[in-house]
Design an enzyme around this catalytic site. Structure first.
Site, PDB file in Angstrom:
ATOM      1  NE  ARG A  53      -2.742   8.894  26.409  1.00  0.00           N
ATOM      2  CZ  ARG A  53      -1.645   9.053  25.613  1.00  0.00           C
ATOM      3  NH1 ARG A  53      -1.058   8.091  25.341  1.00  0.00           N
ATOM      4  NH2 ARG A  53      -1.236  10.286  25.139  1.00  0.00           N
ATOM      5  CG  ASP A 154       3.584   2.919  15.441  1.00  0.00           C
ATOM      6  OD1 ASP A 154       4.261   3.698  15.284  1.00  0.00           O
ATOM      7  OD2 ASP A 154       2.916   2.502  16.793  1.00  0.00           O
TER       8      ASP A 154
END
Length: 298
Positions: A53, A154
């Site tokens: 990632r 979020d």
């Protein structure tokens, strides 16, 4: 804070380091940084995930060593790169009406409380959960549903951008059934063939905002009747869970409900919450007393 595995030295490259230099020490620094920044506990078996990632970020900056990238972050506490770093390490696994047993309970609460109900989705991800909440509100209240505003937060800004767009693969939307598809979505055509977009009247019910649950700044219009925070606490240690859950309690109405994920158990906070149903919690007696006084629950 995080121990290095005994079988590897702190400076030894990980076996999957591929074309970029990624040592065990680098992994430990990543773990410490994401814990400090977002409270996320990164398990020992996540090294390859971290590499895959974050490698994209290194290549974007023309770097070949993780140590240089992490030094770049450390030296720039206000850099926009922190947002990209956090986004890269955030896991977004969600679906419409996931853990379906919660929604009949929610529908009954919505009918009982009426259009004055206040709902917070504290883990909005890419939007499927808050849109499921909005659909439930519309089905329960009909035309009065337009009075309800759902807060959806979020930490992952990229996920929130997807949520705001409200465009999803048609196959995931079709699982909702023909009636819900027609009522709540518009099928795409041309370049958007195979996609479906949330109808404006549904999207207008949701206020998407960026929020880091481990920070002190929660600018929320509390108290809430309902808080959905499902499959979020599993990424935190017990200390962080306790702190966040007690803050949730201070944001809830005395008869408010907290919906948790299927693998989450908050019974260790029995002075703050009591179990009401399957992974559904309400405030414990002393927490209700604290909420009624306007103070912070124990």
């Amino acid at each position: 804070m995080f121990a290095v595995a005994n079988s590897e030295t702190a400076d030894a490259p990980a076996s999957f380091s591929r074309d970029l230099d990624f040592t065990v020490r680098d992994f430990e620094r990543v773990r410490a940084l994401i814990y400090r920044r977002a409270g996320i506990v990164m398990a020992d078996n996540k090294r390859e995930m971290v590499y895959s990632r974050l490698a994209k970020r290194l290549r974007l900056h023309g770097m070949t060593r993780f140590s240089d990238y992490l030094a770049h972050l450390d030296s720039r506490p206000d850099s926009d790169e922190w947002e990209a770093f956090t986004n890269a390490l955030t896991t977004n696994l969600t679906a419409f009406f996931r853990e379906a047993h919660h929604f009949p309970v929610l529908a009954e609460e919505i009918k009982r409380r009426g259009p004055s109900i206040k709902i917070w989705c504290a883990g909005a991800s890419t939007g499927e959960e808050p849109y499921s909440l909005a659909m439930t509100v519309q089905e329960a209240l009909g035309s009065a549903a337009s009075q309800v505003k759902i807060l959806a937060t979020d930490i992952d800004t990229e996920a929130l951008n997807t949520a705001r767009q409200g465009i999803y693969p048609l196959e995931s939307v079709e699982k909702l059934g023909e009636a819900r598809c027609r009522r709540f979505f518009q099928r795409g055509s041309g370049a958007r063939a195979g996609k479906a977009r949330v109808r404006p009247e549904l999207a207008s019910m949701i206020d998407f905002r960026t929020l880091n649950l481990v920070t002190d700044k929660w600018s929320l219009n509390a108290p809430f009747d309902i808080i959905f925070c499902r499959n979020v606490m599993i990424y935190f240690d017990k200390e962080t869970q306790s702190a966040i859950l007690r803050r949730f309690a201070s944001q809830m109405k005395p008869d408010g409900l907290l919906f948790a994920g299927h693998s989450e158990n908050f019974s260790f906070l029995n002075q703050t919450f009591r179990l009401r149903g399957q992974t559904i919690y309400t405030l414990a007696a002393n927490a209700v007393a604290g909420a009624a006084r306007g103070g912070r629950p124990a």
